[in-house]
Write a protein that holds these residues in place. Sequence first.
Motif, PDB file in Angstrom:
ATOM      1  N   ASP A 173       0.826  -1.215   0.000  1.00 50.99           N
ATOM      2  CA  ASP A 173       0.000   0.000   0.000  1.00 50.99           C
ATOM      3  C   ASP A 173       0.855   1.257   0.000  1.00 50.99           C
ATOM      4  N   SER A 174       2.001   1.200   0.649  1.00 52.67           N
ATOM      5  CA  SER A 174       2.854   2.390   0.762  1.00 52.67           C
ATOM      6  C   SER A 174       3.477   2.802  -0.562  1.00 52.67           C
ATOM      7  N   SER A 175       3.448   1.909  -1.572  1.00 55.94           N
ATOM      8  CA  SER A 175       4.090   2.220  -2.856  1.00 55.94           C
ATOM      9  C   SER A 175       3.114   2.726  -3.911  1.00 55.94           C
ATOM     10  N   VAL A 176       1.819   2.674  -3.619  1.00 57.02           N
ATOM     11  CA  VAL A 176       0.805   3.024  -4.617  1.00 57.02           C
ATOM     12  C   VAL A 176       0.743   4.540  -4.804  1.00 57.02           C
ATOM     13  N   VAL A 177       0.691   4.965  -6.056  1.00 59.32           N
ATOM     14  CA  VAL A 177       0.579   6.383  -6.393  1.00 59.32           C
ATOM     15  C   VAL A 177      -0.830   6.668  -6.915  1.00 59.32           C
ATOM     16  N   ILE A 178      -1.436   7.731  -6.395  1.00 59.69           N
ATOM     17  CA  ILE A 178      -2.756   8.172  -6.835  1.00 59.69           C
ATOM     18  C   ILE A 178      -2.588   9.505  -7.547  1.00 59.69           C
ATOM     19  N   ILE A 179      -3.144   9.621  -8.772  1.00 58.41           N
ATOM     20  CA  ILE A 179      -3.107  10.877  -9.512  1.00 58.41           C
ATOM     21  C   ILE A 179      -4.507  11.179 -10.022  1.00 58.41           C
ATOM     22  N   GLU A 180      -4.960  12.373  -9.760  1.00 59.45           N
ATOM     23  CA  GLU A 180      -6.236  12.846 -10.285  1.00 59.45           C
ATOM     24  C   GLU A 180      -5.956  14.017 -11.224  1.00 59.45           C
ATOM     25  N   SER A 181      -6.338  13.862 -12.476  1.00 61.28           N
ATOM     26  CA  SER A 181      -6.150  14.929 -13.463  1.00 61.28           C
ATOM     27  C   SER A 181      -7.511  15.455 -13.885  1.00 61.28           C
TER      28      SER A 181
ATOM     29  N   ALA B 276     -16.656   7.706  -4.105  1.00 56.92           N
ATOM     30  CA  ALA B 276     -16.331   8.376  -2.842  1.00 56.92           C
ATOM     31  C   ALA B 276     -17.571   8.603  -1.998  1.00 56.92           C
ATOM     32  N   ALA B 277     -18.731   8.745  -2.652  1.00 54.77           N
ATOM     33  CA  ALA B 277     -19.986   8.926  -1.923  1.00 54.77           C
ATOM     34  C   ALA B 277     -20.638   7.600  -1.568  1.00 54.77           C
ATOM     35  N   GLY B 278     -20.006   6.494  -1.967  1.00 51.77           N
ATOM     36  CA  GLY B 278     -20.518   5.178  -1.607  1.00 51.77           C
ATOM     37  C   GLY B 278     -21.709   4.732  -2.424  1.00 51.77           C
ATOM     38  N   GLN B 279     -21.820   5.217  -3.662  1.00 54.43           N
ATOM     39  CA  GLN B 279     -22.968   4.883  -4.496  1.00 54.43           C
ATOM     40  C   GLN B 279     -22.511   4.364  -5.859  1.00 54.43           C
ATOM     41  N   LEU B 280     -23.419   3.640  -6.540  1.00 55.15           N
ATOM     42  CA  LEU B 280     -23.157   3.157  -7.887  1.00 55.15           C
ATOM     43  C   LEU B 280     -24.052   3.819  -8.918  1.00 55.15           C
ATOM     44  N   SER B 281     -25.104   4.512  -8.473  1.00 55.29           N
ATOM     45  CA  SER B 281     -26.007   5.216  -9.383  1.00 55.29           C
ATOM     46  C   SER B 281     -26.178   6.650  -8.896  1.00 55.29           C
TER      47      SER B 281
ATOM     48  N   LEU C  71      -6.528   4.832   6.967  1.00 55.66           N
ATOM     49  CA  LEU C  71      -7.296   6.061   6.795  1.00 55.66           C
ATOM     50  C   LEU C  71      -6.790   6.734   5.520  1.00 55.66           C
ATOM     51  N   LEU C  72      -7.580   6.647   4.466  1.00 56.82           N
ATOM     52  CA  LEU C  72      -7.152   7.187   3.181  1.00 56.82           C
ATOM     53  C   LEU C  72      -6.854   8.673   3.316  1.00 56.82           C
ATOM     54  N   LYS C  73      -5.644   9.049   2.949  1.00 57.99           N
ATOM     55  CA  LYS C  73      -5.194  10.417   3.158  1.00 57.99           C
ATOM     56  C   LYS C  73      -5.599  11.329   2.014  1.00 57.99           C
ATOM     57  N   ALA C  74      -5.674  12.608   2.327  1.00 56.63           N
ATOM     58  CA  ALA C  74      -5.926  13.628   1.314  1.00 56.63           C
ATOM     59  C   ALA C  74      -4.675  13.783   0.452  1.00 56.63           C
TER      60      ALA C  74
ATOM     61  N   PHE D  43     -12.730  17.071  -3.046  1.00 52.97           N
ATOM     62  CA  PHE D  43     -11.679  16.062  -3.132  1.00 52.97           C
ATOM     63  C   PHE D  43     -12.250  14.677  -3.411  1.00 52.97           C
ATOM     64  N   ALA D  44     -13.518  14.599  -3.789  1.00 50.71           N
ATOM     65  CA  ALA D  44     -14.171  13.303  -3.982  1.00 50.71           C
ATOM     66  C   ALA D  44     -13.473  12.469  -5.052  1.00 50.71           C
ATOM     67  N   ALA D  45     -13.024  13.091  -6.138  1.00 51.73           N
ATOM     68  CA  ALA D  45     -12.374  12.333  -7.205  1.00 51.73           C
ATOM     69  C   ALA D  45     -11.095  11.675  -6.711  1.00 51.73           C
ATOM     70  N   PHE D  46     -10.311  12.390  -5.905  1.00 50.11           N
ATOM     71  CA  PHE D  46      -9.076  11.805  -5.384  1.00 50.11           C
ATOM     72  C   PHE D  46      -9.394  10.687  -4.394  1.00 50.11           C
ATOM     73  N   LEU D  47     -10.386  10.902  -3.542  1.00 49.36           N
ATOM     74  CA  LEU D  47     -10.779   9.868  -2.587  1.00 49.36           C
ATOM     75  C   LEU D  47     -11.271   8.619  -3.312  1.00 49.36           C
TER      76      LEU D  47
END
Length: 509
Positions: A6-14, A187-192, A28-31, A465-469
């Motif tokens: 988990d410590s090596s994973v990179v998250i990028i939101e463009s 991020a909002a916990g929904q599929l629709s 705890l997923l960080k900002a 920040f929902a897209a990054f989460l």
Amino acid sequence: MVSFRDSSVVIIESSRTLIRAGLGLQDLLKAPSVEIQARVGLRRNLGDSTNGASSLKPGESSDNLRPSASSSRASSLPFQPSPSAKVHDYLVGSQLDEALEAGQDIIVSWPFADGDVRDWTQAEALWKYVLFRTLQLKRTQNESPVMLSMPAGLFRDSSERICQIFFERFNVAGFGLLDRPMAQLYAAGQLSGVVVDIGHEITDITPIYDGFIIQNARSSTPLGIRDCQVYLANLLRSNQSVMAAVSPPDKPSDAEVTQRFLDDLVKYIWMEGLVRVPSDGQTVEIPEDEGVTDIAAVLVAGKEKAVIETGMKKKLTAKASAAEQARAREIEALDLVTVEFREHSITLGKERHRFCEPLYDPTLLNGLPVERADPYEGRILPLQEAVAFSVRQTDVAQRQYIWQGLFVNGDLTNHVKGIGAALQSRLAPFILSTPDQATEVQPRSIRVLTVPEYFAEYRERGDGFAAFLGTSIVAKIAFNESHGKNFVSKTDYNEKGPHAVLEMSLASL
């Protein structure tokens, strides 16, 4: 099966105008730890023109370039990359900020402003800066997989080109590609639901049903933060306190200086959270605290400071004279606030809460200096009509589920509260309001989504920040061997090439 720490994973939101990134996934997923504007700069002597570019002259402020009116006009020009420009020629992030601050003659470009990738060299320069400059990764020893979220509707060849860049240019250990609206809804916990992403110049509307984007129902409207800023800046011209600060009687300012001051003040106002958006036909009322009975709950919630301040306020109020109490009630009714801005004390009234009105009534912008990337012919739909139009393009049986997930986000929602509720109230006329005419498939209500409070790192940050989460949540699942294969590994890439990113879609999540 390949698995990563988990410590090596990179998250990028463009997004169209921003890039956020972070290294490592914790319980705890960080900002995001990195946030830069999705723009690059090229010195004038290295290229005379780039697609989607604007020239910044010495002495001109760079604060308004996000993107500015001039950069927006250029975005509608044909594709004209600088043939001599290489990845290392572009200035990105702090390098670009410093060059602009120094007054250098820079061509500024926004490669993602169209919702796709306008210039691949510029895009590579941005991602390279994020990976190797800000996150401090090493290309020769890159053991990090990358989960990248991009605007929805990328062309298939664009997805393949992105995959190729990350494997061949950045040497990543694994790669996953995700649509931003899907990440936002996850991020909002929904599929629709229907995701309303308010950007600087454009608001993207994306209906989603059962985990899949309904492509034919996607739409965009040329309304955004820029329009709100122009509108409030015009309203503030009627505020005597503001105009006294920008143009004192003994030292009047010219029109350009006045407009720049108003633009900067408006940006300060909404980014400081001084704007509240009331629902349609409603006002926001804050109930008085009637007392504290559960001290433990107060301490756990971290509200002890607020409770103490409320108690002191009540004591002072009890001792205040009748005249002082009357004055306090008057100020409360006027909703006045005093801000310190550029060594001026400026008093603002309720007009600041009208900041978002152009989103719901674009006719308020008539006659105001709003410059758009493309000349827009015809009527610009208010946000509520644009959202209703998109949902009406979906299947009738899907709409009741989509309306149960109205999710408004974007940078604006990090600072301005109540936009979702305000849009919800304005959408009410577009659904059935007569119970005796209801059928099984007709929607009866609209539910507003927010990022759940159990994401502690995002609790006080708003929904922007929902897209990054959401991208972090997908990465947590995709790069875990126990959940099957939902990313492209180096082995997959060597066997199938860039096309592998299309076969290993994350839509199944």
